[in-house]
Write an enzyme that holds these catalytic residues in place. Structure first.
Site, PDB file in Angstrom:
ATOM      1  CG  ASP A  56     -12.617  -5.389  -1.930  1.00 23.67           C
ATOM      2  OD1 ASP A  56     -12.374  -4.355  -2.398  1.00 23.67           O
ATOM      3  OD2 ASP A  56     -12.112  -6.306  -1.124  1.00 23.67           O
ATOM      4  CG  ASN A  69     -14.493   2.831   0.952  1.00 28.53           C
ATOM      5  OD1 ASN A  69     -15.529   2.039   0.665  1.00 28.53           O
ATOM      6  ND2 ASN A  69     -13.330   1.856   1.293  1.00 28.53           N
TER       7      ASN A  69
HETATM    8  C1  IPE Z   1     -15.506  -2.827   1.407  1.00 30.59           C
HETATM    9  O1  IPE Z   1     -14.355  -2.810   0.492  1.00 30.59           O
HETATM   10  C2  IPE Z   1     -15.957  -1.557   1.131  1.00 30.59           C
HETATM   11  C3  IPE Z   1     -16.789  -1.726  -0.450  1.00 30.59           C
HETATM   12  C4  IPE Z   1     -17.048  -2.687  -1.210  1.00 30.59           C
HETATM   13  C5  IPE Z   1     -17.609  -0.465  -0.586  1.00 30.59           C
HETATM   14  P1  IPE Z   1     -12.822  -2.367   1.194  1.00 30.59           P
HETATM   15  O2  IPE Z   1     -11.865  -2.560  -0.145  1.00 30.59           O
HETATM   16  O3  IPE Z   1     -13.022  -0.909   1.583  1.00 30.59           O
HETATM   17  O4  IPE Z   1     -12.604  -3.186   2.247  1.00 30.59           O
HETATM   18  P2  IPE Z   1     -11.054  -3.290   3.119  1.00 30.59           P
HETATM   19  O5  IPE Z   1     -10.469  -2.044   3.230  1.00 30.59           O
HETATM   20  O6  IPE Z   1     -10.405  -4.426   2.145  1.00 30.59           O
HETATM   21  O7  IPE Z   1     -11.492  -4.052   4.320  1.00 30.59           O
HETATM   22  C1  IPE Z   2     -14.204  -1.899  -4.281  1.00 32.50           C
HETATM   23  O1  IPE Z   2     -12.929  -1.869  -4.826  1.00 32.50           O
HETATM   24  C2  IPE Z   2     -14.839  -0.530  -4.435  1.00 32.50           C
HETATM   25  C3  IPE Z   2     -14.916   0.251  -3.105  1.00 32.50           C
HETATM   26  C4  IPE Z   2     -14.468  -0.083  -2.009  1.00 32.50           C
HETATM   27  C5  IPE Z   2     -15.355   1.577  -3.198  1.00 32.50           C
HETATM   28  P1  IPE Z   2     -11.693  -1.530  -4.077  1.00 32.50           P
HETATM   29  O2  IPE Z   2     -11.333  -0.196  -4.740  1.00 32.50           O
HETATM   30  O3  IPE Z   2     -11.602  -1.757  -2.801  1.00 32.50           O
HETATM   31  O4  IPE Z   2     -10.436  -2.313  -4.807  1.00 32.50           O
HETATM   32  P2  IPE Z   2      -9.148  -3.175  -4.294  1.00 32.50           P
HETATM   33  O5  IPE Z   2      -9.790  -3.721  -3.151  1.00 32.50           O
HETATM   34  O6  IPE Z   2      -8.308  -2.055  -4.056  1.00 32.50           O
HETATM   35  O7  IPE Z   2      -8.680  -3.943  -5.161  1.00 32.50           O
HETATM   36 MG    MG Z   3     -10.986  -3.175  -1.636  1.00 32.88          MG
END
Ligand code: IPE
Ligand code: IPE
Ligand code: MG
Length: 237
Positions: free
Chosen positions: A19, A67
């Site tokens: 993340d 997502n």
């Molecule tokens: C979890 O991260 C999903 C992945 C790393 C693929 P998210 O960014 O989607 O999680 P939330 O929305 O902060 O809970």
């Molecule tokens: C994790 O990084 C990747 C996916 C969830 C696909 P994020 O895209 O969630 O990054 P933040 O949480 O917005 O910083």
């Molecule tokens: Mg995230």
């Protein structure tokens, strides 16, 4: 003893909630998509490190069932990154003896992505090193629902339904439960990752954004794991 390196306990199965790609990019005034490009480089680095350290299974949370709520261009970008990576990296997997697998709902994934996943799975089927399980269109609740459906489709009835029956009906029943789950970018939540399998996993959370996560950070997570006492409901020794 098994699962030890230099006398240190090493997890057999590590799961990573990768993340913070978006925040990493925003801090630099870049588009969120460049965070994902950079995050892929980290994934490659950590796959190599995990393999070198003798981890047997590594599950990477690539894209969740939630997502899809993101902007279409971001979703499309992530899917195209995954596809490109799978197409181009066979040599990398061959060199590291890595077997690729998938967990998640295949319904909802585009046919071209599914074809690349199937290709990567069959190309790497005989590689006997670490197994990398890509959690793509993955949700923990969705995985349990699909497992129960699979159980019922195979003739299961209520009296036969127990924990083992569900475990055996999951996407990859031969993969052991995760011992350690790492989450980057400082959030203290599971975000629907491996809900069933992580019943007794140890968690390691770091503030580092995923693109900044280094092999030293990975080693710090392994060291923290080695220092934990896992009791599984029993009493301390
Ligand atoms: C979890 O991260 C999903 C992945 C790393 C693929 P998210 O960014 O989607 O999680 P939330 O929305 O902060 O809970
Ligand atoms: C994790 O990084 C990747 C996916 C969830 C696909 P994020 O895209 O969630 O990054 P933040 O949480 O917005 O910083
Ligand atoms: Mg995230």
């Amino acid at each position: 003893m098994k699962n030890e390196i230099n006398g240190k306990k090493i997890p057999r199965h590590v799961g990573i909630i990768m993340d913070g790609n978006g925040r990493w990019a925003r801090r630099r005034g870049l588009a969120r998509t460049s965070g994902h490009t950079e995050g892929l480089k980290t994934a490659r680095r950590i796959v190599e490190a995990a393999s070198a350290r003798g981890i047997a299974y590594l599950t990477l949370f690539v894209f969740s069932t939630e997502n899809w709520k993101r902007a279409t261009h971001e979703v499309d970008f992530i899917m195209s990154l995954v596809k490109q990576h799978l197409t181009r990296e066979l040599d990398f997997y061959r060199k590291n003896h890595i077997r690729i697998r998938h967990t998640g709902d295949t319904d909802g994934l585009a046919p071209d992505i599914l074809a690349e996943i199937d290709q990567a799975k069959s190309d790497t089927r005989d590689f006997d090193g670490m197994q990398v399980i890509l959690a793509l269109n993955y949700g923990g609740r969705n995985a349990v629902v699909r497992a129960v459906r699979r159980f019922l489709r195979q003739g299961g009835v209520a009296e036969m339904l127990d924990e083992d029956a569900i475990t055996q009906s999951m996407d990859n029943p031969d993969v052991p439960d995760p011992d350690l789950i790492i989450r980057t970018a400082g959030e203290f939540r599971t975000s629907n990752f491996l809900l069933w399998e992580a019943a007794y996993a140890e968690y390691f959370i770091t503030d580092k954004f995923w693109p900044d996560f280094s092999t030293e950070d990975f080693d710090a997570a392994l060291a923290a794991y080695a220092a934990r006492e896992r009791r599984f409901g029993t009493v301390a020794q």
